[in-house]
Design a protein around this motif. Structure first.
Motif, PDB file in Angstrom:
ATOM      1  N   GLU A  53       0.844  -1.200   0.000  1.00  0.00           N
ATOM      2  CA  GLU A  53       0.000   0.000   0.000  1.00  0.00           C
ATOM      3  C   GLU A  53       0.872   1.241   0.000  1.00  0.00           C
ATOM      4  OE1 GLU A  53      -3.617   2.002   2.665  1.00  0.00           O
ATOM      5  OE2 GLU A  53      -2.844   0.016   3.205  1.00  0.00           O
ATOM      6  N   ASN A  54       0.416   2.257  -0.741  1.00  0.00           N
ATOM      7  CA  ASN A  54       1.025   3.583  -0.669  1.00  0.00           C
ATOM      8  C   ASN A  54      -0.109   4.605  -0.680  1.00  0.00           C
ATOM      9  OD1 ASN A  54       0.243   3.971  -3.394  1.00  0.00           O
ATOM     10  ND2 ASN A  54       2.298   3.551  -4.185  1.00  0.00           N
ATOM     11  N   ASP A  55       0.204   5.863  -0.941  1.00  0.00           N
ATOM     12  CA  ASP A  55      -0.824   6.906  -0.911  1.00  0.00           C
ATOM     13  C   ASP A  55      -1.855   6.774  -2.027  1.00  0.00           C
ATOM     14  OD1 ASP A  55       0.428   8.003   1.290  1.00  0.00           O
ATOM     15  OD2 ASP A  55       1.492   9.550   0.155  1.00  0.00           O
ATOM     16  N   PHE A  56      -1.534   6.017  -3.074  1.00  0.00           N
ATOM     17  CA  PHE A  56      -2.377   5.957  -4.262  1.00  0.00           C
ATOM     18  C   PHE A  56      -3.080   4.617  -4.477  1.00  0.00           C
ATOM     19  CE2 PHE A  56       1.269   8.726  -4.936  1.00  0.00           C
ATOM     20  CZ  PHE A  56       0.642   9.934  -5.144  1.00  0.00           C
ATOM     21  N   LEU A  57      -2.425   3.532  -4.038  1.00  0.00           N
ATOM     22  CA  LEU A  57      -2.865   2.187  -4.387  1.00  0.00           C
ATOM     23  C   LEU A  57      -2.832   1.229  -3.222  1.00  0.00           C
ATOM     24  CD1 LEU A  57      -0.491   1.792  -7.436  1.00  0.00           C
ATOM     25  CD2 LEU A  57      -2.906   2.241  -7.591  1.00  0.00           C
ATOM     26  N   LYS A  62       2.826   3.599 -10.826  1.00  0.00           N
ATOM     27  CA  LYS A  62       2.844   3.580  -9.357  1.00  0.00           C
ATOM     28  C   LYS A  62       2.798   2.141  -8.836  1.00  0.00           C
ATOM     29  CE  LYS A  62       0.843   8.140  -8.685  1.00  0.00           C
ATOM     30  NZ  LYS A  62       0.172   8.766  -9.793  1.00  0.00           N
ATOM     31  N   ALA A  63       1.976   1.307  -9.454  1.00  0.00           N
ATOM     32  CA  ALA A  63       1.883  -0.097  -9.027  1.00  0.00           C
ATOM     33  C   ALA A  63       3.192  -0.836  -9.308  1.00  0.00           C
ATOM     34  CB  ALA A  63       0.723  -0.792  -9.733  1.00  0.00           C
ATOM     35  N   LYS A  64       3.741  -0.654 -10.502  1.00  0.00           N
ATOM     36  CA  LYS A  64       4.995  -1.348 -10.845  1.00  0.00           C
ATOM     37  C   LYS A  64       6.131  -0.891  -9.931  1.00  0.00           C
ATOM     38  CE  LYS A  64       4.096  -3.826 -14.723  1.00  0.00           C
ATOM     39  NZ  LYS A  64       2.755  -3.515 -15.073  1.00  0.00           N
ATOM     40  N   ARG A  65       6.183   0.398  -9.650  1.00  0.00           N
ATOM     41  CA  ARG A  65       7.234   0.905  -8.752  1.00  0.00           C
ATOM     42  C   ARG A  65       7.072   0.331  -7.347  1.00  0.00           C
ATOM     43  NH1 ARG A  65      10.969   3.793 -10.617  1.00  0.00           N
ATOM     44  NH2 ARG A  65      10.726   5.097 -12.437  1.00  0.00           N
ATOM     45  N   MET A  66       5.846   0.253  -6.863  1.00  0.00           N
ATOM     46  CA  MET A  66       5.620  -0.307  -5.539  1.00  0.00           C
ATOM     47  C   MET A  66       6.032  -1.776  -5.516  1.00  0.00           C
ATOM     48  SD  MET A  66       2.330  -0.055  -2.967  1.00  0.00           S
ATOM     49  CE  MET A  66       1.175  -0.142  -4.279  1.00  0.00           C
TER      50      MET A  66
END
Length: 176
Positions: A10-14, A110-114
């Motif tokens: 989890e992050n701020d977006f996903l 964002k998902a790939k980076r996470m």
């Protein structure tokens, strides 16, 4: 964090949560848009019987995620870790798709980076199979810093082999 092919991220977006068998209907609702699969190696995955095979492969992989957009709270799509190779210190990320309403929003990056931020704690390289006809994904993965290293026929779960381009990001070259 202990190594897992299916952690909750989890992050701020996903939010990436482990995909479960009971998620089929909700994920198929996203996957049933014909346009989602137009450039993928199997453009018929919008059909329920074809998607059922795709979903079965996702569950059996032990590394599949459902991806939620935190802003809207909606299920946006799916991706997965697969083919972990401890000896080669590598893993693949792929089988990714998003509903069209999430295209162009930056959600995929964002998902790939996470996923890479997490997995680079355990491996030295991440590999991606990108369909030879999937120009949108080829451009996207290149923007993340992946380099095309090969071409090969890839046999997706329960499907005939399709030409894929092989991209790679090494931990030492990964830009957070």
């Amino acid at each position: 964090m202990e190594f897992s092919l299916q952690p909750r991220l989890e992050n701020d977006f996903l939010i990436l949560e482990p995909l479960q068998k009971e998620d089929f209907e909700a994920l198929y609702k996203v996957a049933s848009e014909k346009e989602v699969w137009a450039q993928h190696p199997n453009p018929d995955r919008y059909k329920i019987e074809v998607f059922q095979n795709f979903f079965e492969g996702a569950i059996k992989s032990g590394g599949a995620f459902k991806i939620y957009d935190k802003k809207s709270g909606e299920l946006a799509g799916s991706s997965r870790f697969y083919d972990y190779n401890e000896a080669d210190s590598s893993i693949l990320i792929g089988y990714t798709f998003y509903g069209t309403k999430f295209w162009g929003t930056g959600l995929n990056h964002k998902a790939k980076r996470m996923m890479m931020d997490y997995i680079f704690q355990y491996v030295d390289k991440v590999i991606f199979h990108i369909g030879a006809e999937n120009l949108r994904s080829q451009i996207s993965i290149s923007r993340l810093g992946a380099e095309k290293i090969d071409e090969q026929l890839v046999e997706y779960f329960g499907e005939s082999p399709k030409l894929n381009f092989i991209y790679q990001i090494k931990k030492e070259n990964y830009q957070k």
